[in-house]
Design a protein around this motif. Structure first.
Motif, PDB file in Angstrom:
ATOM      1  N   ARG A 191      31.541  47.219 -59.483  1.00 46.89           N
ATOM      2  CA  ARG A 191      31.453  47.755 -58.120  1.00 46.89           C
ATOM      3  C   ARG A 191      32.570  47.263 -57.220  1.00 46.89           C
ATOM      4  O   ARG A 191      32.920  46.080 -57.255  1.00 46.89           O
ATOM      5  N   PRO A 192      33.107  48.149 -56.363  1.00 48.59           N
ATOM      6  CA  PRO A 192      34.057  47.679 -55.354  1.00 48.59           C
ATOM      7  C   PRO A 192      33.322  46.845 -54.292  1.00 48.59           C
ATOM      8  O   PRO A 192      32.095  46.767 -54.325  1.00 48.59           O
TER       9      PRO A 192
ATOM     10  N   ILE B 291      42.993  52.957 -55.781  1.00 44.70           N
ATOM     11  CA  ILE B 291      42.857  52.949 -54.317  1.00 44.70           C
ATOM     12  C   ILE B 291      42.385  51.564 -53.885  1.00 44.70           C
ATOM     13  O   ILE B 291      41.367  51.071 -54.374  1.00 44.70           O
ATOM     14  N   GLU B 292      43.132  50.975 -52.959  1.00 44.11           N
ATOM     15  CA  GLU B 292      42.770  49.630 -52.518  1.00 44.11           C
ATOM     16  C   GLU B 292      41.686  49.670 -51.431  1.00 44.11           C
ATOM     17  O   GLU B 292      40.713  48.947 -51.479  1.00 44.11           O
ATOM     18  N   CYS B 293      41.894  50.566 -50.443  1.00 45.76           N
ATOM     19  CA  CYS B 293      40.936  50.663 -49.337  1.00 45.76           C
ATOM     20  C   CYS B 293      40.563  52.121 -49.129  1.00 45.76           C
ATOM     21  O   CYS B 293      41.456  52.968 -49.035  1.00 45.76           O
ATOM     22  N   LEU B 294      39.281  52.387 -49.031  1.00 44.07           N
ATOM     23  CA  LEU B 294      38.815  53.763 -48.838  1.00 44.07           C
ATOM     24  C   LEU B 294      37.811  53.784 -47.691  1.00 44.07           C
ATOM     25  O   LEU B 294      36.889  52.968 -47.663  1.00 44.07           O
TER      26      LEU B 294
ATOM     27  N   ARG C  14      39.245  55.818 -59.504  1.00 36.08           N
ATOM     28  CA  ARG C  14      40.420  55.200 -58.858  1.00 36.08           C
ATOM     29  C   ARG C  14      40.040  53.943 -58.071  1.00 36.08           C
ATOM     30  O   ARG C  14      40.877  53.324 -57.431  1.00 36.08           O
ATOM     31  N   LEU C  15      38.734  53.601 -58.095  1.00 38.76           N
ATOM     32  CA  LEU C  15      38.270  52.410 -57.373  1.00 38.76           C
ATOM     33  C   LEU C  15      37.963  51.310 -58.389  1.00 38.76           C
ATOM     34  O   LEU C  15      37.381  51.578 -59.438  1.00 38.76           O
ATOM     35  N   THR C  16      38.367  50.093 -58.074  1.00 41.98           N
ATOM     36  CA  THR C  16      38.178  48.967 -58.994  1.00 41.98           C
ATOM     37  C   THR C  16      37.323  47.892 -58.302  1.00 41.98           C
ATOM     38  O   THR C  16      37.062  48.002 -57.093  1.00 41.98           O
ATOM     39  N   PRO C  17      36.928  46.847 -59.030  1.00 44.73           N
ATOM     40  CA  PRO C  17      36.177  45.768 -58.383  1.00 44.73           C
ATOM     41  C   PRO C  17      36.991  45.048 -57.292  1.00 44.73           C
ATOM     42  O   PRO C  17      36.431  44.274 -56.520  1.00 44.73           O
ATOM     43  N   ASP C  18      38.315  45.306 -57.228  1.00 42.45           N
ATOM     44  CA  ASP C  18      39.129  44.708 -56.156  1.00 42.45           C
ATOM     45  C   ASP C  18      39.248  45.622 -54.935  1.00 42.45           C
ATOM     46  O   ASP C  18      39.795  45.236 -53.899  1.00 42.45           O
TER      47      ASP C  18
END
Ligand SMILES: CC(C)(CO)C(=O)C(=O)O
Length: 373
Positions: free
Chosen positions: A134-135, A81-84, A103-107
């Motif tokens: 951390r995102p 997921i890019e933006c949440l 599904r969340l990455t540092p990016d």
């Protein structure tokens, strides 16, 4: 939740000045049996209706009988997921984020759109303990008035604004340094994309602010919520009923004096020009009175939570002031009392709902755990 979404014909209704604007065409992800399923609005394997037919269908159907909510014949989805955007009540944030954390990455970027403060510390501790994984975090403060009429049916009750800004990914160790650093480092591409999309959406009236300005806007909103929310919840009154009452004015002033002392002593605001004036008891009182006036007919979100037997955001509102006061050696007896009174009020409502019978500790624990997302 997915069943309700189907019952509501996969439509979000936004009522403005008495007329509904129906929005459709949303693809959804559903969490079921520890698995994410991706459910497109138009399912090619089972073609449903054309956009025009769907509109027609939506406008004619009564919103009660729903198609089957079986999800396991759809494809699973573990895509990154890019933006949440997290818009749950503050106490439910960790529960909401846990199933998507992989599904969340540092990016990635998470935008928190919530009342209160202190959620990030909890998210860092329980979901992203490793700072390098951390995102990016954004925070938004919304002052638009909205009221939920039914699930997925919202009434727009008052024009406001949306302030968006970058949050330091760590706020515990050396807060002053982390705020200074977050000003120096630029915005990540996913944060830029999200902030740009929102600021280019006219109805949101959204602006982006630097971290230290965002922090001050958050603290102003917090101070107002620290007064209006618990008092309306404890006294069971509308926001406007706190006004033109000498006794309430005395109470507000005493509470705000404590809040002002804590905010003015925060290390992250050290050296920021105009802090003493901006967060003086007198100015905060003016802001509270103005907001209570503007929202006079509203039932505060905390009173709504008490009525609905939901966990309130008190630990993230007055509770935040108490915690920060403790760190600074400032005892916040009045804010602590507000926290206890609201928790006590919720407990009484739950007891009443359970038939006015005192509960055994085991039953009370079970009731606490019943609330879903
Ligand atoms: C501004 C106010 C007090 C409006 O009711 C609010 O933010 C809330 O209810 O949480």
């Amino acid at each position: 939740m997915y069943e309700r979404w189907l019952q509501r014909k996969q439509t979000i209704r936004l009522m403005t000045n008495g007329s509904d604007d129906n929005k459709t065409g949303f693809d959804v992800n559903v969490w079921d049996n520890e698995t994410w399923y991706s459910i497109p609005y138009y399912d090619e394997r089972h073609p449903r209706l054309s956009p025009e037919e769907q509109e027609e269908y939506n406008s004619q159907l009564e919103l009660d009988d729903a198609p089957s909510a079986e999800v396991d014949n759809f494809g699973t989805d573990d895509e990154k997921i890019e933006c949440l955007i997290v818009a749950t009540k503050a106490p439910l944030t960790v529960k909401a984020l846990a199933p998507v954390s992989h599904r969340l990455t540092p990016d990635s970027t998470i935008l928190f759109l919530q009342n209160g403060m202190g959620v990030i510390d909890e998210v860092n501790e329980k979901i992203f303990p490793d700072a390098s994984l951390r995102p990016h975090y954004l925070q938004g403060i919304i002052s638009h008035g909205v009221k939920m009429k039914k699930p997925f049916h919202i009434e727009y009750t008052g024009l406001g604004t949306t302030i968006i800004g970058k949050l330091p990914s760590s706020t515990t160790a050396d807060v002053k340094r982390t705020y200074a650093e977050s000003l120096e480092t630029g915005w990540a591409p996913s944060s830029k994309y999200l902030a740009r999309t929102l600021t280019l959406t006219p109805p949101l009236v959204a602006v982006a602010k630097p971290p230290i300005s965002l922090l001050q806007s958050q603290l102003e909103k917090l101070a107002m919520n620290c007064v209006i929310n618990p008092l309306t919840a404890i006294l069971d009154v509308k926001n406007g009923e706190l006004l033109y009452n000498y006794h309430m004015t005395r109470t507000m002033r005493m509470l705000l004096a404590e809040i002002s002392t804590v905010i003015c002593a925060l290390p992250e605001l050290d050296g920021v020009p105009g802090v003493k004036e901006r967060f003086s008891t007198e100015r905060l009182k003016t802001l509270v009175v103005k907001l209570a006036n503007a929202t006079a007919a509203n039932t505060s979100s905390m009173l709504q939570d008490v009525h609905a037997l939901k966990t309130t955001e008190i630990e993230y509102i007055n509770g935040y002031i108490v915690r920060r006061g403790d760190e600074l050696g400032i005892r916040c007896a009045l804010n602590y009392m507000m926290v206890q009174l609201v928790l006590g009020r919720t407990h009484i409502s739950k007891l009443r709902e359970a038939g006015a019978m005192p509960l055994s500790p085991l039953e009370a624990e079970e009731m606490e755990g019943e609330e879903g997302l």
